[in-house]
Scaffold this motif. Sequence first.
Motif, short mmCIF file in Angstrom:
data_model
loop_
_atom_site.label_atom_id
_atom_site.label_comp_id
_atom_site.label_asym_id
_atom_site.label_seq_id
_atom_site.Cartn_x
_atom_site.Cartn_y
_atom_site.Cartn_z
N ARG A 1 0.75 -1.20 0.01
CA ARG A 1 0.07 0.09 0.08
C ARG A 1 0.74 1.27 -0.08
O ARG A 1 1.87 1.29 0.69
CB ARG A 1 -0.98 0.07 1.28
N THR B 1 0.36 5.40 0.72
CA THR B 1 -0.52 6.45 1.17
C THR B 1 0.08 7.60 0.92
O THR B 1 1.55 7.96 1.06
CB THR B 1 -0.96 6.15 2.54
N TYR C 1 -4.79 6.76 -1.64
CA TYR C 1 -4.05 5.59 -1.42
C TYR C 1 -3.95 4.80 -2.89
O TYR C 1 -4.69 4.86 -3.68
CB TYR C 1 -4.74 4.64 -0.43
N GLU D 1 -3.23 0.56 -3.75
CA GLU D 1 -3.25 -0.72 -3.50
C GLU D 1 -2.59 -1.66 -4.68
O GLU D 1 -3.02 -1.64 -5.66
CB GLU D 1 -4.58 -1.39 -3.09
N ALA E 1 -8.94 9.12 0.12
CA ALA E 1 -8.95 8.39 1.55
C ALA E 1 -9.50 9.67 2.49
O ALA E 1 -9.25 10.94 2.20
CB ALA E 1 -7.62 8.11 1.95
N PHE F 1 -6.31 7.67 5.88
CA PHE F 1 -6.07 6.98 4.93
C PHE F 1 -7.06 5.58 4.82
O PHE F 1 -6.73 4.85 4.08
CB PHE F 1 -4.48 6.37 4.77
#
Length: 161
Positions: free
Chosen positions: A61, A63, A77, A79, A96, A100
Motif C-alpha cells: 500500500r 498512502t 492511497y 493498493e 481517502a 487513509f
Amino acid sequence: MPVTNVVQDIDSRTLTITAEFAAPASRVWQVYADPRQLEQIWGPPTYPATVVEHDFAPGGRVTYYMTGPDGEKFAGYWEIKDIDEPRTFRFDDGFADENFAPIDSMPVSSNVYTFDETDGRTVVTYASTFATAEGLQKVLDMGVIEGASGAINQIDGLLAG
C-alpha cells in the motif's frame, strides 16, 4: 512537455494518458519506486504530494496526501496488485480520509502503468479504468486530466536534475 496524448472514453470507463521521456525505462521507473521522487511528481504543481507510506510491492500500500494552495489536505492511497520491474505495475487508486481509510462515496480507479523503452527513450502509458461511467465523469469534472497532465509534465524536470 512529456504528455503526448490523452483519451477519455466514457463508454469503456477509461482514461489513458501517454507521455514520452528522454530516459531509459529503469530511470523513469524509479520515479514511482522511490517515495521521495514520487512526492516531486504525484500531485500537480499547486498540490504537492507527501508520501506517508510506500510499500511498493504486490499486496503493498502507498498512502499520500496532496496539499492545496490554501493548506487543505487531500488524502489518497494505492493498493499495489502486480509489479514487473521496469515494464509495468498495476494498482488501485482511491480517495481517502485523514486516516487513509477509503472514502466509499468516491470512485476508485484500476490503473496499469506501462513503460516501453526504445533507443533510451521511454513511452509511459497511464491507463485508468473506473467501475462506472459516473465515477470517471466525477474525476473528469474534478479536473483529473489537467491535474494528471500537470503532474506527469513535472517528471522531465526531475529526470534532468
